[in-house]
Design an enzyme around this catalytic site. Structure first.
Site, PDB file in Angstrom:
ATOM      1  CB  CYS A 134     -35.832  55.879   6.597  1.00 56.50           C
ATOM      2  SG  CYS A 134     -34.315  56.933   5.819  1.00 56.50           S
ATOM      3  CG  ASP A 178     -32.885  44.492   1.856  1.00 57.15           C
ATOM      4  OD1 ASP A 178     -32.891  44.742   3.041  1.00 57.15           O
ATOM      5  OD2 ASP A 178     -33.654  44.956   0.984  1.00 57.15           O
ATOM      6  NE  ARG A 187     -35.126  46.386   3.285  1.00 59.51           N
ATOM      7  CZ  ARG A 187     -35.810  47.209   2.350  1.00 59.51           C
ATOM      8  NH1 ARG A 187     -36.678  48.182   2.820  1.00 59.51           N
ATOM      9  NH2 ARG A 187     -35.278  47.066   1.128  1.00 59.51           N
TER      10      ARG A 187
END
Length: 355
Positions: free
Chosen positions: A215, A287, A289
């Site tokens: 991040c 999401d 990921r």
């Protein structure tokens, strides 16, 4: 043909091509398509595609929901591009930045015939390139000079990348003088990931472990919009206090959508949408990921039993699916502030985080 790239290498070439505005050939059972990323498409390329006839704009079902048009194939929508369409219209449909100021994008003609596998493949390639998940596609007889893949190669969901520990070295850190950083490079040309050992690791005991997604805004800039920076530092502090731990720093910025798309989501959040709604309006899932990467790296490190520092039950499930024993879930509830309180509530309500 000598020096033919492997499917993984061809995918990596395709990602780079889309990012710089080149087309990519995608072959299905009925022939050959050329796909361009809507974000990097040039006026000349659009003109050539329109001259060939039958050009289509492919968007995800999430983006189609926002635009109130049908996604007949479930996960993707295929929109016919009119012969007088221009780049401004293409970008307006693909990018939600102007949705509120110019809400009338249609009318659309959603196509429902044919095999959608090549179109799904184009969307996956755009996502992997961290571009807007939208592609312009047209049928061609040949695609000389372009990367060409089969739809099946792109759509293969198994994580076939191998993560190689290309280098590791000692790194004294504030939380522990005995630290070590490993750089893992996948053989498919995607991003490198890092494993940070804190203290002395005993592989015979459950190891305190954190899967931390990169991040930039939170980890480096101290952003108040999320809790990522405090989670990173809190995890490292716990590992230092306990004498050992592993932090996997996974380069999956913005829940896997990349920094540019994360900033697009932030722009939409400024308009009043929560983090999940913003992702959907762009065309992404909640999401994107892939936590299997973390399990693969742990296997390379010889680690099979962990105490997982997380508030996300999905991380626990994915580790166990990949054969990693999670002996304990250790909460990591830090970093709430007046700016991110609504964000954290959304994580709990819509993403199942235990906060």
């Amino acid at each position: 043909m000598p020096f033919q790239p492997t499917p993984a290498q061809a995918k990596a070439q395709a990602h780079a091509a889309l990012r710089i505005g080149l087309g990519v050939g995608i072959r299905d059972d009925d022939g050959l398509w050329v796909a361009f990323a809507a974000e990097t498409l040039s006026p000349d390329q659009l003109s050539q595609a329109l001259d060939l006839g039958g050009a289509e704009l492919i968007i995800t079902h999430r983006r189609a929901e926002t635009l109130k048009t049908a996604a007949y194939f479930g996960d993707v929508a295929r929109l016919a591009i009119q012969s007088d369409a221009n780049l401004r219209w293409i970008r307006g449909v693909a990018d939600p930045a102007t949705d509120l100021s110019t809400p009338m994008k249609g009318p659309f003609r959603s196509l429902r015939d044919g095999d959608p596998r090549a179109h799904r493949a184009a969307i996956l390639l755009c996502k992997a390139a961290h571009l807007l998940p939208a592609a312009v596609m047209v049928r061609v007889q040949s695609a000389e000079g372009l990367s060409i893949l089969t739809a099946s190669e792109v759509l293969a969901q198994a994580d076939t990348a191998h993560y190689n520990d290309i280098v590791h070295a000692a790194l004294p850190m504030a939380v522990s003088n005995e630290g070590r950083v490993h750089v893992f490079r996948p053989d498919d040309g995607s991003a490198e990931h890092y494993a940070i050992e804190v203290g002395k690791i005993d592989p015979n005991k459950p190891i305190l472990t954190r899967l931390h997604s990169a991040c930039f805004t939170g980890d480096l800039l101290g952003s108040l919009k999320c809790d990522c920076g405090p989670q990173l530092r809190g995890a490292m502090a716990q590992m230092g206090a306990q004498g050992a731990g592993i932090l996997l720093y996974l380069n999956q910025e913005g829940r896997g959508i990349g920094l540019a798309n994360k900033m697009r989501a932030y722009f939409l959040q400024d308009q009043g949408f929560d983090t999940v709604e913003a992702n959907h309006r762009i065309g992404f899932e909640d999401d994107e990921r892939d936590f299997r990467i973390g399990a693969s790296i742990l296997n390379k490190l010889g680690v099979g039993n962990i105490k997982l520092l997380t508030n996300n039950p999905n991380k626990v499930a994915r580790m166990e699916d990949m054969g990693i024993t999670v002996s304990e879930r250790v909460p990591l509830i830090v970093g709430e502030n007046p700016v991110n309180s609504a964000y954290l509530k959304t994580k709990a309500a819509k993403s199942g985080h235990l906060l």
